[in-house]
Design a protein around this motif. Structure first.
Motif, PDB file in Angstrom:
ATOM      1  N   GLU A  70       0.836  -1.193   0.000  1.00 40.81           N
ATOM      2  CA  GLU A  70       0.000   0.000   0.000  1.00 40.81           C
ATOM      3  C   GLU A  70       0.878   1.254   0.000  1.00 40.81           C
ATOM      4  OE1 GLU A  70      -3.215  -0.022  -0.350  1.00 40.81           O
ATOM      5  OE2 GLU A  70      -3.436  -2.200  -0.203  1.00 40.81           O
ATOM      6  N   PRO A  71       0.347   2.391  -0.429  1.00 39.80           N
ATOM      7  CA  PRO A  71       1.136   3.630  -0.482  1.00 39.80           C
ATOM      8  C   PRO A  71       1.333   4.244   0.900  1.00 39.80           C
ATOM      9  CG  PRO A  71      -1.102   4.053  -1.218  1.00 39.80           C
ATOM     10  CD  PRO A  71      -1.001   2.570  -1.018  1.00 39.80           C
ATOM     11  N   LEU A  72       2.156   3.592   1.716  1.00 41.10           N
ATOM     12  CA  LEU A  72       2.376   4.045   3.086  1.00 41.10           C
ATOM     13  C   LEU A  72       3.234   5.300   3.133  1.00 41.10           C
ATOM     14  CD1 LEU A  72       3.121   0.530   4.640  1.00 41.10           C
ATOM     15  CD2 LEU A  72       0.935   1.743   4.579  1.00 41.10           C
ATOM     16  N   PHE A  73       4.007   5.507   2.074  1.00 44.19           N
ATOM     17  CA  PHE A  73       4.864   6.685   1.963  1.00 44.19           C
ATOM     18  C   PHE A  73       4.719   7.249   0.551  1.00 44.19           C
ATOM     19  CE2 PHE A  73       6.579   3.864   5.161  1.00 44.19           C
ATOM     20  CZ  PHE A  73       6.735   4.722   6.244  1.00 44.19           C
TER      21      PHE A  73
ATOM     22  N   ASP B  98      -2.823  -5.890   4.115  1.00 48.66           N
ATOM     23  CA  ASP B  98      -1.786  -5.467   3.166  1.00 48.66           C
ATOM     24  C   ASP B  98      -0.504  -6.289   3.291  1.00 48.66           C
ATOM     25  OD1 ASP B  98      -0.965  -4.456   5.673  1.00 48.66           O
ATOM     26  OD2 ASP B  98       0.119  -2.791   4.740  1.00 48.66           O
ATOM     27  N   HIS B  99      -0.546  -7.376   4.026  1.00 48.88           N
ATOM     28  CA  HIS B  99       0.679  -8.136   4.304  1.00 48.88           C
ATOM     29  C   HIS B  99       1.163  -8.859   3.056  1.00 48.88           C
ATOM     30  CE1 HIS B  99       3.739 -10.055   6.635  1.00 48.88           C
ATOM     31  NE2 HIS B  99       3.182  -9.767   7.791  1.00 48.88           N
ATOM     32  N   VAL B 100       2.465  -8.690   2.782  1.00 48.82           N
ATOM     33  CA  VAL B 100       3.109  -9.429   1.694  1.00 48.82           C
ATOM     34  C   VAL B 100       4.370 -10.092   2.231  1.00 48.82           C
ATOM     35  CG1 VAL B 100       2.225  -8.038  -0.219  1.00 48.82           C
ATOM     36  CG2 VAL B 100       4.352  -7.353   0.926  1.00 48.82           C
TER      37      VAL B 100
ATOM     38  N   ALA C  47      -2.264 -12.141   3.201  1.00 53.47           N
ATOM     39  CA  ALA C  47      -3.206 -11.463   4.096  1.00 53.47           C
ATOM     40  C   ALA C  47      -3.627 -12.390   5.229  1.00 53.47           C
ATOM     41  CB  ALA C  47      -4.424 -10.999   3.310  1.00 53.47           C
ATOM     42  N   GLY C  48      -3.987 -11.782   6.337  1.00 54.11           N
ATOM     43  CA  GLY C  48      -4.421 -12.520   7.522  1.00 54.11           C
ATOM     44  C   GLY C  48      -4.112 -11.687   8.748  1.00 54.11           C
TER      45      GLY C  48
END
Length: 255
Positions: free
Chosen positions: A80-83, A115-117, A110-111
């Motif tokens: 995700e665009p966290l920055f 957004d987990h990769v 995901a879980g």
């Protein structure tokens, strides 16, 4: 050749630094705190080529902005665009570093969060808070089915793959693992090795996919002995690997 350095942070976090032996460049994985990273960078005269992020929790990204202040050319990779300047990654992507000499595939896992990769190749897996030694992450934003699917997928990786998770939770996880899988001799022997390592102040991470398939109850939901044990503990029938996983994770939440 690439060396992976362990950078402890907070009480039990690990930040990973992948150092290129052919240059002064490095990659930083999940820098929740900039200070210990900057100390290593300074002591070894390194330049950060990239920061790769597994998910958005602050203990994984809290140090990014400070690191970027000192290294403005550094690339950031996240789902995700966290920055503002993040390079977004998605399922099936491949990202390369050090002039193409090191690459990682990207899987959505995901879980723990949506957004987990995970980033991996044949030698290394950087899985954040999805898979731990003898355990797995809590299900916060996703579903138990998503987490089960993610772990089942990671279990298919090359068994010699080193697993670089983000926390030193191993001893606590082993207490629960032994409780639900008390006759697992591989687990009992692993507990002895971990105990010795921790007494010496050594990290228990990285582990390997092979090791985790032998000792981690969350990767052993296809084992009848574990199924029977958990059914007896919880006094309720469990009809599938998925139902066993959900029961285990919910039980661990309260353990």
């Amino acid at each position: 050749m690439f060396n992976v350095l362990t950078i402890p942070a907070f009480d039990d976090n690990y930040i990973w630094l992948i150092k290129d032996s052919q240059s002064s460049r490095c990659i930083v994985v999940d820098p929740g705190d900039a200070t210990p990273v900057l100390e290593v960078i300074a002591s070894q005269n390194l330049t950060i080529e990239a920061i790769i992020i597994t998910h958005h929790h602050n203990d994984h990204i809290g140090g990014v902005e400070k690191l970027m202040m000192d290294n403005p050319e550094t690339k950031i990779f996240s789902k995700e665009p966290l920055f503002d300047n993040a390079n977004l990654v998605d399922e099936g992507d491949t990202i390369a570093f050090f002039d193409g000499r090191l690459s990682f595939k990207v899987w959505q896992v995901a879980g723990h969060t949506l957004d987990h990769v995970a980033y991996f190749n044949e030698q290394m897996l950087f899985c954040g808070d999805t898979l731990f030694s003898a355990g797995c992450g809590r299900v916060f934003e996703g579903t138990h089915q998503q987490m089960f699917d993610a772990l089942s997928r990671l279990a298919l990786l090359n068994e010699e793959t080193k697993v670089y998770c983000a926390h030193e939770y191993t001893q606590n996880n082993l207490i629960f693992a032994l409780h639900v899988d008390p006759h697992n001799m591989e687990l009992i022997n692993y507990i002895k090795r971990v105990s010795k390592a921790r007494q010496q102040g050594l990290a228990t991470i990285p582990t390997t996919i092979k090791c985790e398939k032998l000792i981690n109850p969350f990767l052993r939901c296809d084992q009848p002995s574990l199924l029977n044990s958990v059914q007896n503990i919880l006094a309720k029938p469990l009809t599938s690997g998925e139902s066993l996983f959900k029961a285990l994770r919910l039980y661990k939440d309260q353990f």
